[in-house]
Design a protein around this motif. Structure first.
Motif, PDB file in Angstrom:
ATOM      1  N   VAL A 218       0.813  -1.220   0.000  1.00  0.00           N
ATOM      2  CA  VAL A 218       0.000   0.000   0.000  1.00  0.00           C
ATOM      3  C   VAL A 218       0.849   1.274   0.000  1.00  0.00           C
ATOM      4  O   VAL A 218       0.539   2.231  -0.731  1.00  0.00           O
ATOM      5  N   PRO A 219       1.941   1.383   0.786  1.00  0.00           N
ATOM      6  CA  PRO A 219       2.745   2.613   0.721  1.00  0.00           C
ATOM      7  C   PRO A 219       3.228   2.939  -0.690  1.00  0.00           C
ATOM      8  O   PRO A 219       3.228   4.105  -1.102  1.00  0.00           O
ATOM      9  N   SER A 220       3.659   1.917  -1.451  1.00  0.00           N
ATOM     10  CA  SER A 220       4.137   2.195  -2.815  1.00  0.00           C
ATOM     11  C   SER A 220       2.981   2.605  -3.723  1.00  0.00           C
ATOM     12  O   SER A 220       3.152   3.428  -4.631  1.00  0.00           O
ATOM     13  N   ILE A 221       1.786   2.054  -3.479  1.00  0.00           N
ATOM     14  CA  ILE A 221       0.604   2.446  -4.263  1.00  0.00           C
ATOM     15  C   ILE A 221       0.270   3.911  -3.997  1.00  0.00           C
ATOM     16  O   ILE A 221       0.013   4.684  -4.923  1.00  0.00           O
ATOM     17  N   VAL A 222       0.312   4.313  -2.731  1.00  0.00           N
ATOM     18  CA  VAL A 222       0.017   5.703  -2.375  1.00  0.00           C
ATOM     19  C   VAL A 222       1.059   6.637  -2.985  1.00  0.00           C
ATOM     20  O   VAL A 222       0.724   7.714  -3.500  1.00  0.00           O
ATOM     21  N   LYS A 223       2.314   6.225  -2.968  1.00  0.00           N
ATOM     22  CA  LYS A 223       3.375   7.055  -3.557  1.00  0.00           C
ATOM     23  C   LYS A 223       3.119   7.284  -5.050  1.00  0.00           C
ATOM     24  O   LYS A 223       3.265   8.398  -5.562  1.00  0.00           O
ATOM     25  N   LYS A 224       2.703   6.236  -5.747  1.00  0.00           N
ATOM     26  CA  LYS A 224       2.414   6.362  -7.175  1.00  0.00           C
ATOM     27  C   LYS A 224       1.185   7.228  -7.427  1.00  0.00           C
ATOM     28  O   LYS A 224       1.127   7.972  -8.416  1.00  0.00           O
ATOM     29  N   LEU A 225       0.188   7.132  -6.543  1.00  0.00           N
ATOM     30  CA  LEU A 225      -0.993   7.989  -6.675  1.00  0.00           C
ATOM     31  C   LEU A 225      -0.597   9.450  -6.572  1.00  0.00           C
ATOM     32  O   LEU A 225      -1.080  10.294  -7.342  1.00  0.00           O
ATOM     33  N   THR A 227       2.321  10.751  -7.198  1.00  0.00           N
ATOM     34  CA  THR A 227       3.105  11.117  -8.384  1.00  0.00           C
ATOM     35  C   THR A 227       2.192  11.387  -9.578  1.00  0.00           C
ATOM     36  O   THR A 227       2.370  12.370 -10.312  1.00  0.00           O
ATOM     37  N   LYS A 228       1.191  10.512  -9.770  1.00  0.00           N
ATOM     38  CA  LYS A 228       0.250  10.692 -10.878  1.00  0.00           C
ATOM     39  C   LYS A 228      -0.537  11.987 -10.728  1.00  0.00           C
ATOM     40  O   LYS A 228      -0.872  12.646 -11.713  1.00  0.00           O
ATOM     41  N   HIS A 229      -0.851  12.355  -9.491  1.00  0.00           N
ATOM     42  CA  HIS A 229      -1.666  13.553  -9.266  1.00  0.00           C
ATOM     43  C   HIS A 229      -0.963  14.822  -9.739  1.00  0.00           C
ATOM     44  O   HIS A 229      -1.613  15.777 -10.167  1.00  0.00           O
ATOM     45  N   THR A 230       0.360  14.829  -9.713  1.00  0.00           N
ATOM     46  CA  THR A 230       1.092  16.039 -10.098  1.00  0.00           C
ATOM     47  C   THR A 230       0.902  16.398 -11.565  1.00  0.00           C
ATOM     48  O   THR A 230       1.083  17.560 -11.953  1.00  0.00           O
ATOM     49  N   THR A 231       0.518  15.411 -12.388  1.00  0.00           N
ATOM     50  CA  THR A 231       0.335  15.685 -13.818  1.00  0.00           C
ATOM     51  C   THR A 231      -1.109  15.501 -14.268  1.00  0.00           C
ATOM     52  O   THR A 231      -1.424  15.685 -15.441  1.00  0.00           O
ATOM     53  N   ALA A 232      -2.006  15.147 -13.344  1.00  0.00           N
ATOM     54  CA  ALA A 232      -3.407  14.892 -13.715  1.00  0.00           C
ATOM     55  C   ALA A 232      -4.218  16.178 -13.667  1.00  0.00           C
ATOM     56  O   ALA A 232      -3.870  17.130 -12.971  1.00  0.00           O
TER      57      ALA A 232
END
Length: 416
Positions: A218-225, A227-232
């Motif tokens: 879960v921590p790695s999933i949250v980290k990717k979320l 990261t994705k938010h910065t360009t969404a």
């Protein structure tokens, strides 16, 4: 026949509450509120019992005196022929009702829809009545027999057990309602005990589990979320993280409104109308959860606006799409469901902390204990849950050591 009422009398504001006769069994009834209506009164043949039948409202925009007299005259003529006015009314009502299974089922669905918990329940009913019940839709309710019901259940009974069980229950309810309306008689061909139970094979027992990521992931999933938010160009990634942080059901987050959130108290109160347990649920918000809400709340929006807005309606008038969060999570971790996030949280609490089971279950809005225990324990361990959710937020955010902070007095344990 001498008439004792006039059109002016019927409309007069000076009439006191009471019953005013017009002759021939026709009465004008005036209530304390000022509303007025027509009633036809007669004595039942054979018993002599006095009966009343409403003929509609009177006065402005209501049934006129002339029309009321005409209707009363028709009822008197029917009585002379031995026709009971109430039975005549029922026959007329039945004549205007679509008595096919499809037509009556659709009408029933609209009538009971206000009592549904959410949009999904309505959609499930429509799927069953309009899709699975196609072979029965044109048949009149009174003509439906056991073979008709078996015909729609058997193709699903062993392959889609849950759908088939729900379908049977909905068919049974439609036919029960049809009987209550006088559209059919006799036993319900969709009843289970002592009937279909003896005609259908026993369904295989299956245990459904929502796909969940191991809590270690879960921590790695949250980290990717993040990261994705910065360009969404939408807040859907933040919504996904919020669901993970709060361990709520997706629908509860999607339909969250501004009025439900108290940022100062860091508390979100979900009304019972949107809860599976049918009672209000208080969700303590971690610091990160509050930050997400501040970022997502539409600016200058009304209290009823949705916090997580749909992509094309960022004013909060529409919520995120039904599968938006699910697709966002599965883009990162394909073998994952939004409901599975709750399982990840629960596994983490049980494996890596010493928070009591009751606190973890309360965080998931689960009922704990039997009815007696629930009656005596009405508190929801809010402050303990607040500490639990802060610990979970720190864990999934990756901004902590491997030690999970527990409430004062409890042992600290390794988080991984």
């Amino acid at each position: 026949m001498a008439k004792r009422l006039t059109a002016l009398t019927v409309k007069s504001a000076k009439l006191k509450a009471g019953r005013y006769g017009d002759g021939g069994g026709l009465y004008l009834v005036v209530r304390e509120s000022g509303s007025r209506s027509w009633v036809f009164r007669w004595r039942e043949r054979g018993t002599g019992k006095q009966r009343d039948l409403g003929l509609g409202s009177a006065g402005l925009n209501g049934v006129s005196l002339e029309d009321a007299r005409e209707r009363a005259g028709e009822l008197r003529a029917g009585l002379r022929r031995g026709v009971d006015p109430k039975e005549q009314r029922k026959e007329a009502d039945r004549a205007t009702v679509d008595d096919t299974f499809g037509g009556f089922g659709d009408a029933l669905l609209e009538a009971i829809k206000p009592g549904f918990k959410g949009r999904n329940q309505h959609n499930d009913w429509k799927r069953d009545l309009e899709g699975h019940c196609v072979p029965m839709r044109r048949k009149r309710c009174k003509d439906i027999v056991t073979d008709d019901v078996l015909g729609v259940l058997k193709p699903l009974w062993l392959t889609k057990a849950r759908t088939a069980r729900e379908l049977r229950g909905r068919i049974e309810r439609v036919l029960d309602a049809a009987k209550a309306k006088g559209l059919r008689t006799g036993e319900n061909p969709a009843r289970w005990r002592g009937h279909l139970k003896e005609l259908l094979p026993k369904q295989p027992k299956t245990k459904r589990h929502h796909a969940a990521a191991p809590y270690e992931e879960v921590p790695s999933i949250v980290k990717k979320l993040r990261t994705k938010h910065t360009t969404a160009d939408t807040d859907v990634n933040l919504a996904g993280e919020f669901v993970i942080l709060t361990a709520v059901r997706t629908g509860e987050a999607r339909f969250m409104t501004i009025r439900e959130v108290d940022l100062r108290e860091r508390l979100w109160t979900i009304p019972k109308e949107r809860m599976k347990a049918e009672r209000d649920h208080e969700v303590p918000l971690s610091g990160r959860a509050v930050a997400i809400l501040r970022a997502c709340m539409p600016k200058d929006a009304k209290p009823g606006a949705y916090v997580f807005s749909g992509q094309w309606r960022k004013d909060g008038s529409k919520p995120l799409g039904m599968n938006a969060i699910l697709h966002t999570l599965q883009d990162i971790y394909p073998n994952m469901t939004t409901h599975g996030c709750r399982s990840s949280f629960r596994d983490w609490v049980g494996d890596e902390t010493s928070f009591p089971r009751e606190v973890a279950e309360a965080a998931l809005a689960h009922k704990v204990g039997d009815e007696v225990e629930q009656a005596y324990r009405r508190k929801t361990a809010l402050e303990k849950r607040r500490k639990l959710m802060e610990a979970w937020s720190a864990y999934v955010g990756g901004g902590m050591s491997s030690i999970v902070s527990l409430p004062a007095g409890e042992q600290r344990v390794q988080a991984g």
